[in-house]
Design a protein around this motif. Structure first.
Motif, PDB file in Angstrom:
ATOM      1  N   ASP A 256      31.820  46.352  41.369  1.00  0.00           N
ATOM      2  CA  ASP A 256      31.408  45.656  42.584  1.00  0.00           C
ATOM      3  C   ASP A 256      31.615  46.584  43.776  1.00  0.00           C
ATOM      4  OD1 ASP A 256      30.218  43.187  43.098  1.00  0.00           O
ATOM      5  OD2 ASP A 256      32.007  42.417  44.081  1.00  0.00           O
ATOM      6  N   THR A 257      30.556  46.839  44.542  1.00  0.00           N
ATOM      7  CA  THR A 257      30.651  47.724  45.701  1.00  0.00           C
ATOM      8  C   THR A 257      30.872  46.904  46.961  1.00  0.00           C
ATOM      9  OG1 THR A 257      28.237  47.698  45.916  1.00  0.00           O
ATOM     10  CG2 THR A 257      29.208  49.540  44.708  1.00  0.00           C
ATOM     11  N   LYS A 258      31.733  47.412  47.829  1.00  0.00           N
ATOM     12  CA  LYS A 258      32.024  46.755  49.103  1.00  0.00           C
ATOM     13  C   LYS A 258      31.978  47.805  50.203  1.00  0.00           C
ATOM     14  CE  LYS A 258      32.864  42.797  47.122  1.00  0.00           C
ATOM     15  NZ  LYS A 258      31.880  41.695  47.230  1.00  0.00           N
ATOM     16  N   TYR A 259      31.047  47.668  51.124  1.00  0.00           N
ATOM     17  CA  TYR A 259      30.929  48.640  52.217  1.00  0.00           C
ATOM     18  C   TYR A 259      31.756  48.139  53.392  1.00  0.00           C
ATOM     19  CZ  TYR A 259      28.907  52.378  54.975  1.00  0.00           C
ATOM     20  OH  TYR A 259      28.745  53.514  55.730  1.00  0.00           O
ATOM     21  N   TYR A 260      33.072  48.412  53.320  1.00  0.00           N
ATOM     22  CA  TYR A 260      33.999  48.007  54.365  1.00  0.00           C
ATOM     23  C   TYR A 260      34.727  49.247  54.885  1.00  0.00           C
ATOM     24  CZ  TYR A 260      33.618  42.948  53.767  1.00  0.00           C
ATOM     25  OH  TYR A 260      33.164  41.649  53.758  1.00  0.00           O
ATOM     26  N   ALA A 261      35.255  49.136  56.092  1.00  0.00           N
ATOM     27  CA  ALA A 261      35.957  50.272  56.680  1.00  0.00           C
ATOM     28  C   ALA A 261      37.214  50.635  55.905  1.00  0.00           C
ATOM     29  CB  ALA A 261      36.312  49.976  58.134  1.00  0.00           C
ATOM     30  N   ALA A 262      37.791  49.667  55.172  1.00  0.00           N
ATOM     31  CA  ALA A 262      39.007  49.942  54.423  1.00  0.00           C
ATOM     32  C   ALA A 262      39.109  48.976  53.252  1.00  0.00           C
ATOM     33  CB  ALA A 262      40.234  49.804  55.325  1.00  0.00           C
ATOM     34  N   ALA A 263      39.784  49.438  52.190  1.00  0.00           N
ATOM     35  CA  ALA A 263      40.007  48.578  51.033  1.00  0.00           C
ATOM     36  C   ALA A 263      41.190  47.640  51.270  1.00  0.00           C
ATOM     37  CB  ALA A 263      40.259  49.434  49.794  1.00  0.00           C
ATOM     38  N   LEU A 264      42.015  47.937  52.270  1.00  0.00           N
ATOM     39  CA  LEU A 264      43.180  47.123  52.599  1.00  0.00           C
ATOM     40  C   LEU A 264      43.036  46.594  54.020  1.00  0.00           C
ATOM     41  CD1 LEU A 264      45.956  49.563  51.307  1.00  0.00           C
ATOM     42  CD2 LEU A 264      44.916  47.674  50.044  1.00  0.00           C
ATOM     43  N   LYS A 265      43.652  45.460  54.280  1.00  0.00           N
ATOM     44  CA  LYS A 265      43.657  44.942  55.646  1.00  0.00           C
ATOM     45  C   LYS A 265      45.057  44.456  55.991  1.00  0.00           C
ATOM     46  CE  LYS A 265      42.313  40.119  54.847  1.00  0.00           C
ATOM     47  NZ  LYS A 265      41.346  39.061  55.240  1.00  0.00           N
ATOM     48  N   PRO A 266      45.408  44.498  57.257  1.00  0.00           N
ATOM     49  CA  PRO A 266      46.762  44.093  57.648  1.00  0.00           C
ATOM     50  C   PRO A 266      46.992  42.601  57.397  1.00  0.00           C
ATOM     51  CG  PRO A 266      45.685  45.332  59.398  1.00  0.00           C
ATOM     52  CD  PRO A 266      44.637  44.991  58.401  1.00  0.00           C
ATOM     53  N   HIS A 267      48.186  42.284  56.880  1.00  0.00           N
ATOM     54  CA  HIS A 267      48.592  40.887  56.709  1.00  0.00           C
ATOM     55  C   HIS A 267      50.043  40.812  57.152  1.00  0.00           C
ATOM     56  CE1 HIS A 267      48.461  36.819  55.102  1.00  0.00           C
ATOM     57  NE2 HIS A 267      49.652  37.049  54.538  1.00  0.00           N
ATOM     58  N   GLN A 294      34.305  44.993  22.210  1.00  0.00           N
ATOM     59  CA  GLN A 294      33.927  45.575  23.500  1.00  0.00           C
ATOM     60  C   GLN A 294      35.015  45.302  24.536  1.00  0.00           C
ATOM     61  OE1 GLN A 294      30.658  43.796  25.912  1.00  0.00           O
ATOM     62  NE2 GLN A 294      29.619  45.751  25.606  1.00  0.00           N
ATOM     63  N   GLN A 295      35.518  46.365  25.168  1.00  0.00           N
ATOM     64  CA  GLN A 295      36.526  46.209  26.218  1.00  0.00           C
ATOM     65  C   GLN A 295      35.841  45.904  27.537  1.00  0.00           C
ATOM     66  OE1 GLN A 295      39.827  49.099  26.742  1.00  0.00           O
ATOM     67  NE2 GLN A 295      39.115  49.267  28.854  1.00  0.00           N
ATOM     68  N   LEU A 296      36.339  44.876  28.225  1.00  0.00           N
ATOM     69  CA  LEU A 296      35.761  44.458  29.497  1.00  0.00           C
ATOM     70  C   LEU A 296      36.714  44.840  30.621  1.00  0.00           C
ATOM     71  CD1 LEU A 296      33.526  42.859  30.989  1.00  0.00           C
ATOM     72  CD2 LEU A 296      34.864  40.780  30.572  1.00  0.00           C
ATOM     73  N   GLU A 297      36.207  45.456  31.676  1.00  0.00           N
ATOM     74  CA  GLU A 297      37.047  45.857  32.799  1.00  0.00           C
ATOM     75  C   GLU A 297      36.263  45.737  34.105  1.00  0.00           C
ATOM     76  OE1 GLU A 297      37.540  50.392  32.933  1.00  0.00           O
ATOM     77  OE2 GLU A 297      36.946  50.005  30.840  1.00  0.00           O
ATOM     78  N   GLY A 298      36.992  45.740  35.217  1.00  0.00           N
ATOM     79  CA  GLY A 298      36.364  45.600  36.518  1.00  0.00           C
ATOM     80  C   GLY A 298      36.776  46.708  37.465  1.00  0.00           C
ATOM     81  N   VAL A 299      35.876  47.035  38.396  1.00  0.00           N
ATOM     82  CA  VAL A 299      36.145  48.053  39.411  1.00  0.00           C
ATOM     83  C   VAL A 299      35.644  47.537  40.752  1.00  0.00           C
ATOM     84  CG1 VAL A 299      35.662  50.390  40.228  1.00  0.00           C
ATOM     85  CG2 VAL A 299      35.929  49.971  37.777  1.00  0.00           C
ATOM     86  N   LEU A 300      36.504  47.601  41.769  1.00  0.00           N
ATOM     87  CA  LEU A 300      36.101  47.389  43.154  1.00  0.00           C
ATOM     88  C   LEU A 300      35.978  48.764  43.802  1.00  0.00           C
ATOM     89  CD1 LEU A 300      38.242  44.401  44.525  1.00  0.00           C
ATOM     90  CD2 LEU A 300      35.756  44.507  44.385  1.00  0.00           C
TER      91      LEU A 300
END
Length: 343
Positions: A256-267, A294-300
């Motif tokens: 899954d692709t996410k076009y964000y300025a950062a992968a983390l955000k302040p909390h 079949q091995q199933l995996e996810g990527v952000l």
């Protein structure tokens, strides 16, 4: 901000076209300061190739007063002008020529670029010279959303489809110049997160389609593993459509692709992963039905900006990674990182 040279690669892959070595060499020898200059260069190079091959021809309907019948006689205008007593009639007929919707839109785009002050005088002159090579009888279409949509519906293949994508992106970055009548100003679409998110998603998916052979690559719809008292209620569940699925006999990766300025955000006083992104990918994995063995995996996958990340988890029994890729590095590094991600 993505360098102009890397933007060229992103656009080529997003539009399902391998980058041209000749164009790349020209890019390296040139200095482009704005994305519009890059798009204009790509449009000029592609249009020159099209003109060398010969503009595609098509049938267009003409309406004309004639002394000899041709095609269909249009009775209403013929009778209203009392033409029959003059031995004339208004006829509508199809004529094979260059006035196709695509050719007219291409000419209209070049005319807009030939007037804008966002290009150098030398590049505008180059655009106008190329426009002058079109047949005289070809009438440029207005550079409007309506014209673009009409040509989009034709589902043009190959070079025409590629040039149409360039025209469409030029239009989407255009704004009317209220200070100068008939001119257009353009904004840097690299700052448009929504637009760039779509380009980034298609770039990643088509890169894997074109540059590796281990996996079958697709965007797929995942069915909910759900039941309901009334079957029609299942139709109310939202669609789950992956950005990119890579599948082989022994492994399946949902990326899954996410076009964000950062992968983390302040909390509060700490950095955290973006919760909805993680929940979405986890839902994809939970509702996927892998084949036996079949091995199933996810990527952000995020473009690297404020922070770099390469995080590994096991969530609900599924391997999951959160990864950033540096789009500011030289292109060979980007390609190597993407291939290494699924190796």
């Amino acid at each position: 901000m993505i360098p102009i040279q890397n933007l060229y690669y992103l656009l080529c892959y997003a539009w399902n076209r391998l980058p041209s070595q000749g164009e790349w060499q020209h890019l390296e020898a040139s200095t482009f300061h704005r994305p519009l200059e890059l798009l204009t260069h790509m449009l000029l190079a592609g249009t020159r190739r099209l003109l060398q091959q010969g503009l595609p021809l098509g049938y267009a309907e003409h309406e004309e007063e004639l002394t000899e019948l041709r095609g269909r006689v249009l009775l209403a205008p013929t009778l209203s002008r009392d033409l029959l007593r003059q031995g004339r009639a208004v006829c509508a007929y199809d004529d094979l020529g260059p006035n196709t919707p695509f050719n007219r839109l291409l000419a209209g785009t070049l005319e807009v670029l030939g007037r804008t002050r966002h290009l150098s005088a030398a590049l505008r002159q180059e655009v106008r010279r190329l426009r002058a090579r079109f047949p005289e009888e070809l009438v440029a279409a207005p550079f409007t959303r309506h014209e673009l949509r009409a040509v989009r519906r034709l589902r043009l293949p190959g070079q025409e489809g590629f040039l149409l994508n360039i025209c469409d992106l030029i239009y989407r970055t255009a704004l009317p110049d209220t200070d100068t009548e008939g001119r257009t100003r353009f904004h840097d679409f690299r700052r448009d997160e929504t637009l760039m998110a779509g380009i980034f998603e298609r770039f990643v998916r088509n890169f894997y389609r074109l540059e590796q052979r281990r996996y079958r690559v697709l965007s797929e719809t995942i069915s909910w593993q759900a039941e309901a008292e009334r079957p029609e209620d299942l139709g109310l569940l939202p669609s789950m459509i992956t950005d990119t699925s890579l599948e082989s006999a022994e492994r399946k990766i949902i990326l899954d692709t996410k076009y964000y300025a950062a992968a983390l955000k302040p909390h509060y006083d700490r950095q955290r992963l973006i919760a909805p992104h993680l929940y979405q990918l986890f839902a994809y994995l939970q509702n996927q039905a892998p084949r036996a063995g079949q091995q199933l995996e996810g990527v952000l996958l995020y473009p690297a900006a404020a922070h770099e990340a390469y995080l590994r988890y096991t969530l609900g029994g599924f391997p999951m990674r959160v990864v950033t890729i540096d789009l500011n590095q030289p292109w060979p590094g980007i390609a190597a990182d993407l291939l290494g991600l699924v190796a």
